[in-house]
Design a protein around this motif. Structure first.
Motif, PDB file in Angstrom:
ATOM      1  N   PHE A 136      18.249  85.521  45.315  1.00 16.74           N
ATOM      2  CA  PHE A 136      19.504  85.390  44.597  1.00 16.74           C
ATOM      3  C   PHE A 136      20.678  85.026  45.505  1.00 16.74           C
ATOM      4  CE2 PHE A 136      23.470  86.955  42.884  1.00 16.74           C
ATOM      5  CZ  PHE A 136      23.483  86.286  41.679  1.00 16.74           C
ATOM      6  N   ASN A 137      21.358  83.982  45.051  1.00 19.20           N
ATOM      7  CA  ASN A 137      22.459  83.447  45.830  1.00 19.20           C
ATOM      8  C   ASN A 137      23.698  83.417  44.947  1.00 19.20           C
ATOM      9  OD1 ASN A 137      24.152  81.933  47.410  1.00 19.20           O
ATOM     10  ND2 ASN A 137      22.551  80.512  48.053  1.00 19.20           N
ATOM     11  N   GLU A 138      24.729  84.068  45.403  1.00 18.32           N
ATOM     12  CA  GLU A 138      25.944  84.159  44.593  1.00 18.32           C
ATOM     13  C   GLU A 138      26.571  82.782  44.376  1.00 18.32           C
ATOM     14  OE1 GLU A 138      27.982  87.803  45.396  1.00 18.32           O
ATOM     15  OE2 GLU A 138      29.871  87.024  44.608  1.00 18.32           O
ATOM     16  N   ASP A 139      26.252  81.837  45.247  1.00 17.57           N
ATOM     17  CA  ASP A 139      26.774  80.476  45.074  1.00 17.57           C
ATOM     18  C   ASP A 139      26.413  79.898  43.710  1.00 17.57           C
ATOM     19  OD1 ASP A 139      27.718  80.702  47.587  1.00 17.57           O
ATOM     20  OD2 ASP A 139      26.291  79.338  48.528  1.00 17.57           O
ATOM     21  N   GLY A 140      25.259  80.313  43.203  1.00 17.47           N
ATOM     22  CA  GLY A 140      24.827  79.841  41.893  1.00 17.47           C
ATOM     23  C   GLY A 140      25.799  80.280  40.804  1.00 17.47           C
ATOM     24  N   ILE A 141      26.268  81.502  40.919  1.00 22.74           N
ATOM     25  CA  ILE A 141      27.235  82.032  39.949  1.00 22.74           C
ATOM     26  C   ILE A 141      28.557  81.281  40.100  1.00 22.74           C
ATOM     27  CG2 ILE A 141      28.331  84.110  39.070  1.00 22.74           C
ATOM     28  CD1 ILE A 141      25.416  84.580  39.104  1.00 22.74           C
ATOM     29  N   MET A 142      28.897  81.013  41.357  1.00 24.44           N
ATOM     30  CA  MET A 142      30.088  80.247  41.682  1.00 24.44           C
ATOM     31  C   MET A 142      30.022  78.876  40.996  1.00 24.44           C
ATOM     32  SD  MET A 142      32.737  80.796  43.369  1.00 24.44           S
ATOM     33  CE  MET A 142      33.977  79.957  44.328  1.00 24.44           C
ATOM     34  N   ALA A 143      28.864  78.245  41.127  1.00 26.74           N
ATOM     35  CA  ALA A 143      28.665  76.944  40.482  1.00 26.74           C
ATOM     36  C   ALA A 143      28.832  77.081  38.967  1.00 26.74           C
ATOM     37  CB  ALA A 143      27.274  76.403  40.812  1.00 26.74           C
ATOM     38  N   GLY A 144      28.376  78.213  38.439  1.00 21.39           N
ATOM     39  CA  GLY A 144      28.522  78.465  37.015  1.00 21.39           C
ATOM     40  C   GLY A 144      29.980  78.545  36.607  1.00 21.39           C
ATOM     41  N   LYS A 145      30.759  79.175  37.445  1.00 22.40           N
ATOM     42  CA  LYS A 145      32.184  79.306  37.142  1.00 22.40           C
ATOM     43  C   LYS A 145      32.859  77.929  37.158  1.00 22.40           C
ATOM     44  CE  LYS A 145      36.364  81.742  38.233  1.00 22.40           C
ATOM     45  NZ  LYS A 145      37.097  82.652  39.089  1.00 22.40           N
ATOM     46  N   LYS A 146      32.469  77.130  38.127  1.00 23.63           N
ATOM     47  CA  LYS A 146      33.043  75.786  38.210  1.00 23.63           C
ATOM     48  C   LYS A 146      32.615  74.943  37.019  1.00 23.63           C
ATOM     49  CE  LYS A 146      33.091  73.917  42.520  1.00 23.63           C
ATOM     50  NZ  LYS A 146      32.646  73.703  43.916  1.00 23.63           N
ATOM     51  N   PHE A 147      31.387  75.149  36.621  1.00 25.21           N
ATOM     52  CA  PHE A 147      30.883  74.393  35.482  1.00 25.21           C
ATOM     53  C   PHE A 147      31.629  74.793  34.206  1.00 25.21           C
ATOM     54  CE2 PHE A 147      27.219  73.527  32.400  1.00 25.21           C
ATOM     55  CZ  PHE A 147      27.539  72.176  32.302  1.00 25.21           C
ATOM     56  N   ALA A 148      31.858  76.097  34.058  1.00 25.00           N
ATOM     57  CA  ALA A 148      32.614  76.565  32.892  1.00 25.00           C
ATOM     58  C   ALA A 148      33.976  75.892  32.868  1.00 25.00           C
ATOM     59  CB  ALA A 148      32.762  78.087  32.943  1.00 25.00           C
TER      60      ALA A 148
END
Length: 763
Positions: free
Chosen positions: A626-638
């Motif tokens: 698990f990499n928090e960057d993925g969540i970060m990418a999710g936020k940017k995508f939102a």
RNA sequence: GGGCGCAUAGCUCAGUGGUAGAGCGUUUCGUUGACAUCGAAGAGGUCGGAGGUUCGAUCCCUCCUGCGCCCACCA
């Protein structure tokens, strides 16, 4: 201008998520009975149901729970949009030992044990705990966006659920599959309970192998009092056994060799004199003994080793229980040893043996020891009276269900784990000596109960001295019933006493998918809600999504329980989702400080972003680093979705558009429409195969790089409002199962004719 | 002792029998109105090692190595 006021940038997840969840709850659409019927949204005749794997009420949700909740929510939301009568049934598990342990830990902080409170008071405390943490868990599921029907929330200790548990127990008993017996079980000396084989964890230990000489009885041996063994041993008149636990010598009742072992052929049937105890014990032959290992001769300690116990049964050996339930040497171990820890006893035994020159050699030996899966204490195998469920028939039934393809695993390779376990299965020890759980529906006569005071540790002298063990408590007087008995059928006068043991928590979990839907009284009111007939409507369910470590502990047991008790499979598909590890591939653990709290991520990035990040990393491997960057990418995508939508709305203003069949004008129009069609197909296919990560990657690429980067830019030159809003709204639909909050929020603002809430918009 | 999974760009991971891809990071450029949580362009890999099949292998087969996981009554 209005648009601009509502659409501030950047996207604010916190405000939106709270508001939208309330909107959903108010709509009632989580409840399949309240789904709307309209022109655009026609309910299919078929239902679609997932029953949540109930989180334990021990604490709060971790990343694994979060991932699993999102997986299920994606399926549920897609199916709901497709028009299935969709139910996601939520609930929690009482989790016997685990919950009892956390409450005991709480008490310990105040210097109390459960015994200080007594059973009744203690159980009250656990219920308090359950209320608190059970609710936290449900709230956390909501925060993630889970679209569960909360009106059907269940708990494994609900009254109706208890009825199901008792009914199942009674059913198996009547069938002759439940029996009581004195057998060696895995005993946790800290939890003070038996455990099933699956409730153990293993650890490698650097130990020793002691080679010990057992003198053979002859005319002149044993010598009279005062004469040491050593005199006679010079004649090589002994047999050497190898053991990792010398202290158990005190409980030996035989030496066993393999019948094919030529070395010991002449010794079988002879008698040896057990060192220290000076007990005369036989040499027996048994094919369970490995010729190659050690000396090929093994000491038999029936009361403290499962294999030894089985050998002792075959040869009708005596049983000496030399270690008590607390892991200390018992009276039976003799005056010199009584009260010692096993560790101290080992030292003393070895000393004694050395004195007598009975230790041939000591080797280093790495082996593995079992530990309690809940408290990590070393397991002390113990003979004790327990209740068992016979597995031979149930195992066959379970194998059938998967072999025939009634139940399918995804990925398929996990079926092997399932079959391997079933092929080597032992009877299931279902009784536990803890307080938190379903008490056995067994009631004892108070006047004739000397032999069955309670089911733990009943090794009377009678058993030790006789060469027989008591079978199935034929001398005890009890009845098994789902109603508390009013009169004792034996003495006609006593108030019968219910067994103190509770059932293995997995016995009740095994009934989860159907007990939650109303079994056995499916048409009756359940948990305060009157359901028409949920069992008929929703069973079998479609999908079970869970972690690989409970395939046999739980999934297998649901399959055979359902097959046997209802004659149906519990679900069509079993999704074994990846395990979430840290970025470095380490296990996430609170105590190691390597855990990540999904609620913290939601707070930081929003639920949609968290969902995105989890699924985006779920690409088919058995673990997720698990990499928090993925969540970060999710936020940017939102944020990208938000701004793209803002742009579209600014372009087309507030005129309500009909978007049923938009007309393409330019080649860019045609291209984006064909790309959209392609992506829809592909997402359907991926979700059908439970390829969640692939589906999300595709939508992501389409929305960002095809729709935003290309089409949106083109539309600045030449606008086709219908196409623009059509592609946006279709994209929102595709995105909705993955990122439900932001898509629903935007959808609220779209000027479209005949619009409903996105959650029930046609997929 | 048996079984399973994984090994591809600095990191996390996709992928295909025919000259290697994404996200993040990095470099350069671009700030007038959807979005700098952005856009454009670029650098960066002998696809763990050795054999084999094939016209051709990152992909198929065998073996090996490394990492992770599961199962087992050699006491």
């Amino acid at each position: 201008m209005k648009v601009k006021e509502k659409f501030n940038t950047p996207y604010n997840s916190k405000e939106v998520e709270e508001k939208i969840y309330q909107l959903w709850e108010k709509s009632g659409f989580f409840d399949p009975d309240k789904l709307p019927v309209s022109k655009n949204y026609k309910l299919k005749a078929k239902s679609y149901c997932i029953v949540i794997p109930p989180p334990n009420v021990t604490g709060s949700l971790h990343m694994g729970h979060a991932l699993n909740a999102v997986i299920q929510d994606i399926l549920i939301r897609q199916k709901r949009m497709q028009g299935y009568k969709t139910l996601w049934l939520p609930g929690t598990d009482h989790a016997g030992i685990a919950t009892q342990n956390v409450v005991e830990k709480e008490l310990k902080k105040q210097g109390l044990t459960r015994h200080d409170l007594g059973r009744e008071k203690f159980i009250e405390k656990v219920w308090e705990w359950k209320e608190k943490y059970g609710n936290i868990i449900l709230e956390q599921l909501k925060k993630l966006g889970s679209s569960c029907d909360w009106s059907r929330t269940r708990f494994t200790m609900d009254k109706d659920y208890a009825k199901a548990v008792e009914t199942a127990f009674l059913y198996y008993y009547k069938k002759g599959w439940i029996y009581q017996g004195d057998r060696v079980v895995n005993w946790c000396k800290r939890c003070q309970t038996s455990l099933s084989d699956l409730e153990l964890e293993y650890e490698d230990e650097k130990g020793k192998l002691w080679y010990i000489r057992y003198p053979i009885k002859t005319k002149n041996f044993p010598p009279k009092a005062g004469q040491p063994f050593t005199e006679k041993l010079k004649t090589k008149n002994y047999i050497t056994v190898a053991t990792t636990r010398p202290e158990t010598i005190l409980g030996d009742s035989a030496v066993a060799v393999n019948p094919k072992d030529k070395r010991y052929k002449n010794l079988v049937g002879k008698t040896v004199v057990l060192p220290i105890m000076n007990r005369e014990i036989p040499v027996v032959s048994d094919s369970a003994v490995e010729i190659e290992f050690g000396t090929g001769a093994v000491k038999i300690t029936p009361a403290h080793d499962i294999l030894d116990f089985e050998i002792s049964e075959r040869h009708k050996l005596s049983i000496y229980k030399v270690i008590n339930q607390f892991g200390k040497m018992s009276k039976e171990a003799g005056k010199d040893y009584e009260g010692l820890s096993t560790k101290d006893a080992r030292v003393k035994v070895v000393e004694e043996l050395e004195k007598e020159n009975l230790i041939e050699k000591i080797e280093d030996y790495d082996h593995r020891i079992s530990k309690c899966y809940r408290c990590n204490s070393i397991i002390e195998p113990q003979i004790s009276k327990q209740w068992f469920l016979k597995m031979s028939e149930l195992a066959k039934i379970a194998k059938q269900a998967v072999k025939k393809g009634d139940v399918k695993f995804h990925p398929k390779r996990w079926e092997k784990i399932y079959f391997d376990w079933l092929d080597n299965i032992r009877d299931w020890c279902i009784s536990r000596q803890i307080w938190w759980g379903h008490q056995l529906p067994v009631y004892f006569c108070q006047n004739k109960q000397e032999a069955i005071s309670n089911s733990q540790f009943l090794i009377s002298k009678q058993i030790q001295n006789s060469k027989l063990k008591i079978k199935n408590s034929s001398d005890s007087h009890f009845i098994i019933t789902t109603e508390s008995p009013k009169h004792c059928p034996f003495c006609k006068q006593c108030h019968m006493k219910q067994a103190e043991d509770v059932l293995d928590t997995w016995f009740s979990s095994a009934l989860w998918p159907f007990a939650t839907l109303g079994w056995p009284d499916s048409a009756k009111a359940t948990a305060g809600k009157l359901n028409k007939d949920d069992l008929k409507e929703f069973y079998p369910t479609q999908v079970l999504s869970t972690a690989r470590d409970i395939i046999n502990l739980w999934v297998t047991r649901m399959i055979f329980s359902s097959a046997e008790l209802l004659g149906k499979k519990p679900f069509n598909d079993v999704i074994i989702h990846p395990t979430i590890l840290t970025k470095d591939g380490k296990r996430m653990s609170k105590s190691l400080g390597t855990g990540i709290d999904p609620m913290v991520l939601i707070e930081k990035y929003g639920a949609d972003a968290t969902r995105f990040g989890l699924i985006y990393q779920m690409m088919g491997g058995q673990d997720i680093h698990f990499n928090e960057d993925g969540i970060m990418a999710g936020k940017k995508f939102a944020n990208k979705i938000w701004n793209a939508s803002r742009f579209v709305l600014l372009q087309i203003g507030n005129t309500k558009l009909q978007i049923q069949s938009p007309k393409s004008k330019t080649s860019a129009d045609k291209k984006i429409i064909s790309q959209l069609i392609k992506i829809k197909k592909s997402v359907d296919k991926d979700l059908g195969n439970y390829q969640f990560g692939q589906a999300l990657h595709e939508i992501y690429d389409f929305f960002w790089h095809q729709f935003c980067d290309v089409y949106l830019e083109k539309s600045k030159e030449e606008l086709n409002a219908e196409i623009l809003i059509y592609v946006l709204s279709e994209s929102l639909k595709l995105l909705h199962p993955f990122m439900p909050f932001i898509t629903e929020e935007i959808y609220q603002h779209l000027a479209i004719k005949n619009k409903k809430m996105l959650i029930v918009e046609k997929w």
